[in-house]
Design a protein around this motif. Structure first.
Motif, PDB file in Angstrom:
ATOM      1  N   ARG A 128       0.783  -1.295  -0.008  1.00 54.06           N
ATOM      2  CA  ARG A 128       0.023  -0.039  -0.058  1.00 54.06           C
ATOM      3  C   ARG A 128       0.991   1.254   0.177  1.00 54.06           C
ATOM      4  NH1 ARG A 128      -3.224   2.805   4.284  1.00 54.06           N
ATOM      5  NH2 ARG A 128      -4.887   3.874   3.122  1.00 54.06           N
ATOM      6  N   SER A 169      -8.817  -5.174   3.999  1.00 50.97           N
ATOM      7  CA  SER A 169      -9.495  -4.171   4.517  1.00 50.97           C
ATOM      8  C   SER A 169      -8.849  -3.397   5.731  1.00 50.97           C
ATOM      9  CB  SER A 169     -11.039  -4.472   4.967  1.00 50.97           C
ATOM     10  OG  SER A 169     -11.731  -4.758   3.642  1.00 50.97           O
ATOM     11  N   GLY A 224      -6.113  -1.188   4.921  1.00 55.29           N
ATOM     12  CA  GLY A 224      -6.286   0.212   4.638  1.00 55.29           C
ATOM     13  C   GLY A 224      -6.739   0.269   2.994  1.00 55.29           C
ATOM     14  N   PHE A 225      -6.709  -1.059   2.513  1.00 56.90           N
ATOM     15  CA  PHE A 225      -7.447  -1.033   0.962  1.00 56.90           C
ATOM     16  C   PHE A 225      -8.707  -0.876   1.004  1.00 56.90           C
ATOM     17  CE2 PHE A 225      -3.245  -3.193   1.023  1.00 56.90           C
ATOM     18  CZ  PHE A 225      -2.767  -2.710  -0.214  1.00 56.90           C
ATOM     19  N   THR A 226      -9.377  -0.280  -0.005  1.00 57.57           N
ATOM     20  CA  THR A 226     -10.604   0.151  -0.199  1.00 57.57           C
ATOM     21  C   THR A 226     -11.119  -0.797  -1.308  1.00 57.57           C
ATOM     22  OG1 THR A 226      -9.956   1.935  -1.641  1.00 57.57           O
ATOM     23  CG2 THR A 226     -10.126   2.509   0.447  1.00 57.57           C
ATOM     24  N   GLY A 227     -12.471  -0.637  -1.370  1.00 62.12           N
ATOM     25  CA  GLY A 227     -13.439  -1.441  -2.572  1.00 62.12           C
ATOM     26  C   GLY A 227     -12.897  -2.805  -2.796  1.00 62.12           C
ATOM     27  N   ALA A 233      -8.541  -4.792  -4.968  1.00 60.77           N
ATOM     28  CA  ALA A 233      -8.805  -3.575  -3.980  1.00 60.77           C
ATOM     29  C   ALA A 233      -7.967  -2.422  -4.443  1.00 60.77           C
ATOM     30  CB  ALA A 233      -8.036  -3.977  -2.658  1.00 60.77           C
ATOM     31  N   ASN A 285      -5.764   1.531  -3.621  1.00 63.73           N
ATOM     32  CA  ASN A 285      -5.525   2.600  -2.606  1.00 63.73           C
ATOM     33  C   ASN A 285      -6.104   3.843  -2.545  1.00 63.73           C
ATOM     34  OD1 ASN A 285      -3.595   3.350  -0.531  1.00 63.73           O
ATOM     35  ND2 ASN A 285      -2.253   3.956  -1.948  1.00 63.73           N
ATOM     36  N   GLY A 286      -7.273   3.847  -2.022  1.00 62.90           N
ATOM     37  CA  GLY A 286      -7.936   5.206  -2.134  1.00 62.90           C
ATOM     38  C   GLY A 286      -9.259   5.041  -2.818  1.00 62.90           C
ATOM     39  N   PRO A 287     -10.154   6.046  -2.685  1.00 65.21           N
ATOM     40  CA  PRO A 287     -11.271   5.904  -3.312  1.00 65.21           C
ATOM     41  C   PRO A 287     -11.412   6.013  -4.812  1.00 65.21           C
ATOM     42  CG  PRO A 287     -11.066   8.044  -2.134  1.00 65.21           C
ATOM     43  CD  PRO A 287      -9.875   7.191  -2.032  1.00 65.21           C
TER      44      PRO A 287
END
Length: 243
Positions: free
Chosen positions: A138, A206, A209-212, A231, A233-235
């Motif tokens: 990440r 998750s 810190g990974f998103t989606g 996944a 790294n951010g939205p």
């Protein structure tokens, strides 16, 4: 049985490298599933202008899958096994593919990067501290960067656990015995049984810190045994769907 770790595991892969491509070729769907996981990164513009890390590249099957999914991307492929890398480097590659002898744990020291995407195939079962490696991944991903993990991670069903053991005892271990690599393939069997289930590894992503985070099963006999974990790294990641 005690699982192989670190230098012992890298040494076992060194010894298995000459027969590795032959054995994986006998696995129905092995290369097709890698290709599907690489495509699920959904890298735009055939990868033009992007830098992708193939973490734990082995003999280059995952690298080839990435190259087919994103033929214009620059790819840095790393592995802890010198023997596996020798097999990878002996193959034909375009100029934008580079191989480095590094372990996943050495990722924080890698001068390459940051990366637009990371692909890790059959890696996380084999690292001593997966949370530490995920944190390093990440850290080296650009904001909005994408991660795809292709891994033997059981569904949690008793049926899939039993099927995995049956395949190992009936096919994988006998083949490993013929090639003199039984210790490595016994490690493969046991490491899958001891690794996170698919829901547990999704949770680990998750928490890192990974998103989606999304999970997609492999096809064929590996359904419920192997999965792709996607996944970001951010939205900004996650526009698209698994296919």
């Amino acid at each position: 049985m005690v699982l192989l770790h670190d230098r012992d595991l890298a040494d076992a892969f060194d010894e298995a490298a000459p027969a590795y491509d032959l054995l994986t070729a006998l696995n129905p769907g092995y290369r097709a599933d890698l290709a599907r996981s690489a495509r699920r990164l959904q890298l735009p513009r055939a990868g033009a202008g992007l830098h992708v890390l193939d973490l734990g590249c082995g003999t280059g099957a995952s690298t080839r899958a990435l190259l087919r999914a994103a033929p214009l991307a620059r790819i840095t492929a790393v592995d802890a096994s010198a023997g596996m890398l020798r097999r990878a480097r002996a193959k034909r590659w375009p100029a934008q593919v580079r191989f480095l002898h590094r372990s996943a744990e050495q990722l924080p020291d890698l001068r390459e990067g940051p990366f637009d995407a990371v692909f890790a195939a059959y890696l996380f079962r084999n690292v001593t501290d997966p949370d530490r490696v995920l944190a390093a991944v990440r850290d080296r991903l650009r904001p909005g960067g994408r991660l795809a993990v292709h891994e033997y991670s059981l569904s949690g069903s008793v049926v899939h656990r039993s099927l995995w053991t049956a395949v190992c005892q009936g096919v994988i271990l006998p083949l490993g015995t013929l090639t003199g690599d039984r210790a490595l393939y016994r490690h493969l069997w046991r490491s899958v049984l001891g690794f996170d289930t698919a829901p547990a590894f999704a949770g680990r992503l998750s928490r890192a810190g990974f998103t989606g985070v999304r999970v997609a099963p492999a096809a064929g006999w590996q359904t419920g045994i192997a999965h792709t974990f996607l996944a970001g790294n951010g939205p900004r990641v996650g526009a698209g769907h698994s296919r």
